[in-house]
Design an enzyme around this catalytic site. Structure first.
Site, PDB file in Angstrom:
ATOM      1  N   ASP A  23      44.751  39.426  37.406  1.00  0.00           N
ATOM      2  CA  ASP A  23      44.384  38.035  37.660  1.00  0.00           C
ATOM      3  C   ASP A  23      45.426  37.457  38.611  1.00  0.00           C
ATOM      4  OD1 ASP A  23      43.137  35.532  37.460  1.00  0.00           O
ATOM      5  OD2 ASP A  23      44.392  34.957  35.744  1.00  0.00           O
ATOM      6  N   GLU A  83      40.267  39.942  40.213  1.00  0.00           N
ATOM      7  CA  GLU A  83      39.361  38.795  40.284  1.00  0.00           C
ATOM      8  C   GLU A  83      39.385  38.218  41.693  1.00  0.00           C
ATOM      9  OE1 GLU A  83      38.225  35.592  37.109  1.00  0.00           O
ATOM     10  OE2 GLU A  83      40.130  35.028  38.032  1.00  0.00           O
ATOM     11  N   ASP A 155      46.535  33.836  31.546  1.00  0.00           N
ATOM     12  CA  ASP A 155      46.618  34.839  32.609  1.00  0.00           C
ATOM     13  C   ASP A 155      46.416  36.252  32.058  1.00  0.00           C
ATOM     14  OD1 ASP A 155      47.388  33.024  34.855  1.00  0.00           O
ATOM     15  OD2 ASP A 155      49.167  32.717  33.611  1.00  0.00           O
TER      16      ASP A 155
END
Length: 183
Positions: A23, A83, A155
C-alpha cells in the site's frame, strides 16, 4: 507443495505461493505477506516502511526502496501486488504519492517478482464484497479472512487486503490460462 484431500476424496497437491501486498505512501508504506495454498490463505507477516519527513524527497524515496528490498529479501515472496493511486485534490501531494508508488513498483520488479496492480475499489470488492467499503470494514474482513492476524494500522490492513485481492484474481487468471492450454 502441500497435499490435501479434494472434494472427491482424492489426494491433491497444491503449490504454495507467497504474495506481498503493498500500500504505497511517501510517509508510510504498508506491506503484508500471505501464503496461498490452493484456496487457503495464511498470514505470514505485516508492517510498515516509514520515511523521515525532514529529509529531502530523494532521500525519502531511497529509504522507501531500501526498506522494501529488506522486507522482500527477508520473506522471499513469489509475487507482489500494489494498489493503484487515486487522484488527490492537491497536485503536489499526488505527484509525491506517484513517485512513492513508482518506488513501490520498482523494488519488487527489480528483484524479479511479477507485480500485479489493483485499483482500490477492486481490492475492497475482493475483500469486503463492496467497492465503496470503509477502511474499518476492510480491517474487519482482513481479520476474518486471516484468522490470528493482528493488524495495528490501516496501512498494514490495506496491504494485506491487496495481497488477498491478488491471491483471488491471480489464481483465477492462472486457472483460466491453464484451461486454455489444456483445451
Amino acid at each position: 507443495m502441500q497435499a490435501r484431500l479434494d472434494a472427491g476424496g482424492g489426494l491433491r497437491l497444491y503449490a504454495t505461493m507467497r504474495i506481498i501486498g503493498l500500500d504505497p505512501g511517501l510517509r508510510v508504506t504498508g506491506w503484508g505477506i500471505i501464503d496461498q495454498t490452493g484456496n487457503r490463505l495464511t498470514p505470514i507477516a505485516h508492517g510498515t516502511v516509514k520515511t523521515t519527513a525532514s529529509l529531502p524527497l530523494a532521500q525519502r524515496l531511497v529509504q522507501l526502496e531500501k526498506g522494501l528490498v529488506k522486507v522482500i529479501a527477508e520473506y522471499g515472496p513469489d509475487e507482489a501486488a500494489v494498489e493503484e493511486t487515486f487522484v488527490n485534490q492537491n497536485p503536489t501531494s499526488t505527484l509525491k504519492l506517484g513517485m512513492a508508488r513508482g518506488v513501490v513498483l520498482l523494488a519488487p520488479a527489480s528483484l524479479g517478482l511479477p507485480v500485479g496492480e489493483y485499483p482500490p475499489n477492486r481490492v475492497k470488492k475482493a475483500v469486503v464484497g463492496a467497492g465503496k467499503a470503509a477502511k474499518e470494514q476492510v480491517q474487519m474482513m482482513v481479520r476474518r479472512l486471516l484468522p490470528g492476524v493482528n493488524v495495528t494500522s490501516a496501512d498494514e490492513a490495506d496491504a494485506l487486503a491487496i495481497a488477498i485481492c491478488h491471491a483471488h484474481y491471480a489464481e483465477a487468471d492462472r486457472r483460466l490460462a491453464a484451461s486454455k492450454v489444456s483445451a
